[in-house]
Design an enzyme around this catalytic site. Structure first.
Site, mmCIF file in Angstrom:
data_model
loop_
_atom_site.group_PDB
_atom_site.id
_atom_site.type_symbol
_atom_site.label_atom_id
_atom_site.label_comp_id
_atom_site.label_asym_id
_atom_site.label_seq_id
_atom_site.Cartn_x
_atom_site.Cartn_y
_atom_site.Cartn_z
ATOM 1 N N SER A 99 -13.196 20.541 -13.769
ATOM 2 C CA SER A 99 -12.428 19.420 -13.230
ATOM 3 C C SER A 99 -11.118 19.925 -12.647
ATOM 4 O O SER A 99 -10.587 20.956 -13.068
ATOM 5 C CB SER A 99 -12.140 18.407 -14.343
ATOM 6 O OG SER A 99 -11.162 17.469 -13.947
ATOM 7 N N TYR A 132 -8.689 17.182 -22.213
ATOM 8 C CA TYR A 132 -9.695 17.283 -21.151
ATOM 9 C C TYR A 132 -9.466 18.540 -20.307
ATOM 10 O O TYR A 132 -10.406 19.277 -19.985
ATOM 11 C CB TYR A 132 -9.610 16.028 -20.289
ATOM 12 C CG TYR A 132 -10.653 15.897 -19.210
ATOM 13 C CD1 TYR A 132 -11.960 15.555 -19.518
ATOM 14 C CD2 TYR A 132 -10.317 16.068 -17.872
ATOM 15 C CE1 TYR A 132 -12.911 15.399 -18.515
ATOM 16 C CE2 TYR A 132 -11.255 15.919 -16.867
ATOM 17 C CZ TYR A 132 -12.554 15.589 -17.200
ATOM 18 O OH TYR A 132 -13.491 15.434 -16.205
ATOM 19 N N LYS A 140 -12.006 21.696 -19.862
ATOM 20 C CA LYS A 140 -12.591 21.984 -18.555
ATOM 21 C C LYS A 140 -12.267 23.394 -18.059
ATOM 22 O O LYS A 140 -13.083 24.021 -17.372
ATOM 23 C CB LYS A 140 -12.124 20.941 -17.539
ATOM 24 C CG LYS A 140 -12.827 19.587 -17.698
ATOM 25 C CD LYS A 140 -14.337 19.739 -17.731
ATOM 26 C CE LYS A 140 -15.076 18.424 -17.605
ATOM 27 N NZ LYS A 140 -16.540 18.617 -17.760
#
Length: 223
Positions: A75, A88, A92
């Protein structure tokens, strides 16, 4: 157990596994100040271990058949950061580290490992953007990149960003840097040479960690 069952069903039906698209993910967005450790651990477990477990389950199969294509999902948050997504982003970018090693370990058995960094309207993003923006971010606009990265002609070790019909490659670069010597090194020397250390002229994207070590040895020898 769930992954093992999925792999068994596939092998029973087809006798081989050529492609793995690892796309497990959840969001637990909060600023780091407000984030509970359980929020961090849950996101790391789903994204990272949700990729590692199926990859491990198919790895020996792909090695035995001397063919495999694995795609992990990264991401822009992992690559560049995004407020409220420390968990997150960490997960990622961890997958890029995983890809970078697996691309090397898979080379001799024709196993290519790549990463997709998609921008798409999904259940994870439906509450984050206006409807008119989401309409331009259909998952179908990412699909061609996904299919290419798991095709026979696929490269390996590539981070491909995709969204709204646009595609680009993301890479990690390292500057050439400077050699400051071994004797009398100080914080002040690093500070005073920081512009030279970070000068982008001659920067490179390395294929493996040994290339960085090689550069350091070369500079130590005056190269």
């Amino acid at each position: 157990a769930g992954v093992a069952n999925m792999v068994k069903q596939t092998m029973d039906a087809w006798g081989r596994i050529d492609i793995l698209v690892a796309n497990a993910g959840i969001l637990r967005d909060k600023s780091f100040s407000k984030m509970e450790m359980s929020d961090f651990e849950a996101v790391m477990n789903v994204h990272v271990m949700g990729t590692v477990k199926p990859a491990k389950a198919v790895w020996e199969i792909m090695k035995a058949q001397n063919y495999g294509r694995i795609l992990v999902t990264t991401s822009s948050t992992g690559l560049y950061g995004n407020f409220g997504q420390a968990n997150y982003g960490a997960a990622k970018l961890a997958l890029i580290g995983f890809m970078n090693t697996m691309k090397l370990e898979g080379q001799k058995n024709n196993i290519h490992v790549n990463a997709i960094s998609p921008v798409a309207a999904t259940r994870m993003t439906e509450n984050l953007m206006p409807a008119e923006v989401l309409e331009k971010l259909k998952p179908e606009y990412v699909t061609p990149a996904v299919v290419y990265l798991v095709s026979e002609e696929a490269p390996t070790g590539v981070i491909l960003t995709a969204g709204a019909g646009a595609f680009a490659q993301a890479r990690i670069y390292e500057t050439e840097g400077v050699y400051l010597g071994e004797g009398g090194l100080s914080v002040e020397e690093v500070r005073d040479n920081f512009a030279r250390i970070t000068d982008p002229g001659g920067q490179k994207a390395y294929v493996n960690g040994g290339e960085q070590s090689g550069k350091f040895f070369r500079k130590m020898q005056g190269g």
